[in-house]
Write a protein that holds these residues in place. Structure first.
Motif, short mmCIF file in Angstrom:
data_model
loop_
_atom_site.label_atom_id
_atom_site.label_comp_id
_atom_site.label_asym_id
_atom_site.label_seq_id
_atom_site.Cartn_x
_atom_site.Cartn_y
_atom_site.Cartn_z
N TRP A 1 7.93 3.89 9.69
CA TRP A 1 7.24 4.93 8.95
C TRP A 1 6.83 4.41 7.57
CZ3 TRP A 1 9.52 6.09 4.34
CH2 TRP A 1 10.88 5.79 4.21
N ALA A 2 5.81 5.05 7.04
CA ALA A 2 5.35 4.75 5.68
C ALA A 2 4.90 6.05 5.05
CB ALA A 2 4.22 3.74 5.70
N GLU A 3 5.13 6.18 3.75
CA GLU A 3 4.69 7.37 3.02
C GLU A 3 3.78 6.97 1.88
OE1 GLU A 3 8.34 10.48 3.81
OE2 GLU A 3 8.27 9.45 1.87
N LEU A 4 2.75 7.78 1.70
CA LEU A 4 1.80 7.61 0.61
C LEU A 4 1.81 8.87 -0.23
CD1 LEU A 4 -1.26 6.21 2.58
CD2 LEU A 4 0.01 4.99 0.84
N ASP A 5 1.95 8.73 -1.55
CA ASP A 5 1.80 9.85 -2.46
C ASP A 5 0.34 9.91 -2.84
OD1 ASP A 5 4.55 10.35 -2.41
OD2 ASP A 5 4.92 8.98 -4.07
N LEU A 6 -0.34 10.94 -2.36
CA LEU A 6 -1.75 11.11 -2.64
C LEU A 6 -1.91 12.05 -3.81
CD1 LEU A 6 -2.88 11.64 1.07
CD2 LEU A 6 -2.80 9.50 -0.22
N ARG A 7 -2.39 11.54 -4.91
CA ARG A 7 -2.55 12.33 -6.12
C ARG A 7 -3.86 13.13 -6.06
NH1 ARG A 7 1.88 10.28 -6.38
NH2 ARG A 7 2.68 8.77 -7.83
N LEU B 1 0.80 -1.23 0.00
CA LEU B 1 0.00 0.00 0.00
C LEU B 1 0.83 1.28 0.00
CD1 LEU B 1 -2.79 -1.01 2.55
CD2 LEU B 1 -3.00 -0.81 0.06
N ALA B 2 2.00 1.24 0.63
CA ALA B 2 2.82 2.45 0.77
C ALA B 2 3.72 2.63 -0.44
CB ALA B 2 3.66 2.37 2.04
N ASP B 3 4.04 3.88 -0.73
CA ASP B 3 5.02 4.16 -1.78
C ASP B 3 6.44 3.98 -1.28
OD1 ASP B 3 3.32 5.07 -4.09
OD2 ASP B 3 2.59 6.43 -2.53
N ARG B 4 6.64 4.22 0.02
CA ARG B 4 7.93 4.02 0.67
C ARG B 4 7.67 3.67 2.13
NH1 ARG B 4 7.54 7.97 -2.47
NH2 ARG B 4 6.75 9.44 -0.91
N TRP B 5 8.56 2.89 2.73
CA TRP B 5 8.47 2.65 4.17
C TRP B 5 9.84 2.25 4.69
CZ3 TRP B 5 9.19 -1.85 7.09
CH2 TRP B 5 9.39 -3.02 6.37
N GLY B 6 10.01 2.37 6.00
CA GLY B 6 11.29 2.02 6.59
C GLY B 6 11.24 2.10 8.10
N VAL B 7 12.41 1.97 8.71
CA VAL B 7 12.55 1.97 10.16
C VAL B 7 13.71 2.91 10.52
CG1 VAL B 7 12.98 0.55 12.21
CG2 VAL B 7 11.87 -0.45 10.21
N ALA B 8 13.51 3.67 11.61
CA ALA B 8 14.56 4.58 12.08
C ALA B 8 14.59 4.55 13.61
CB ALA B 8 14.29 6.00 11.59
N ALA B 9 15.78 4.76 14.17
CA ALA B 9 15.88 4.91 15.63
C ALA B 9 15.26 6.25 16.00
CB ALA B 9 17.35 4.89 16.05
N TRP B 10 14.49 6.26 17.09
CA TRP B 10 13.81 7.52 17.48
C TRP B 10 13.54 7.56 18.94
CZ3 TRP B 10 9.42 9.02 20.04
CH2 TRP B 10 9.11 10.38 19.96
#
Length: 151
Positions: free
Chosen positions: A144-150, A127-136
């Motif tokens: 995190w996940a990012e969606l490009d909403l057109r 579903l996501a355009d990009r996703w990953g993991v980061a220390a926080w």
């Protein structure tokens, strides 16, 4: 205020296109994360279905795999861009939990048909355009996940 929402982290000057909230590391907290995502995006006239599913998976994983008794998880939503400029809008969903030592495994082959789990990150990846993991910040992690909403 319900016991599920323990504290918001949005300063008064923060734009309405951002949301950050701490939620209890329970199934109710995960459900509330999904409901808050839908409400926040609907208020902005943005599509909610994929974001709701991604949030449900990430929050569910935080509750199931990232839970530390007495520690909350954090839901962060950020909308950037402007649908009026032709480039569209990007939604970033962040879920942070207290188990930075337990990083999610990369999605592998699909789970067997009778398995009760093992498909969550496959769904996020689909579903996501990009996703990953980061220390926080340590000892926490953020998935995190990012969606490009057109437009």
């Amino acid at each position: 205020m319900t016991p599920e929402i323990t504290r918001t982290e949005s300063p008064a000057s923060a734009p309405a296109r951002e949301l950050a909230v701490l939620l209890s590391s329970t199934r109710r907290g995960a459900r509330l994360a999904r409901l808050l995502t839908v409400a926040h995006l609907a208020d902005q006239g943005l599509p909610t279905e994929a974001a709701a599913q991604i949030t449900a998976e990430l929050a569910g994983n935080a509750v199931l795999h990232g839970r530390v008794p007495g520690r909350d998880f954090r839901l962060g939503l950020r909308v950037t861009g402007n649908s009026g400029d032709g480039d569209g809008v990007t939604l970033r969903i962040e879920v942070s939990d207290a188990r930075g030592d337990r990083l999610p495994a990369a999605p592998g082959p699909p789970a067997s048909e009778d398995a009760e789990g093992g498909r969550g990150l496959l769904l996020v990846e689909a579903l996501a355009d990009r996703w990953g993991v980061a220390a926080w910040p340590p000892p926490r992690k953020t998935v995190w996940a990012e969606l490009d909403l057109r437009p």
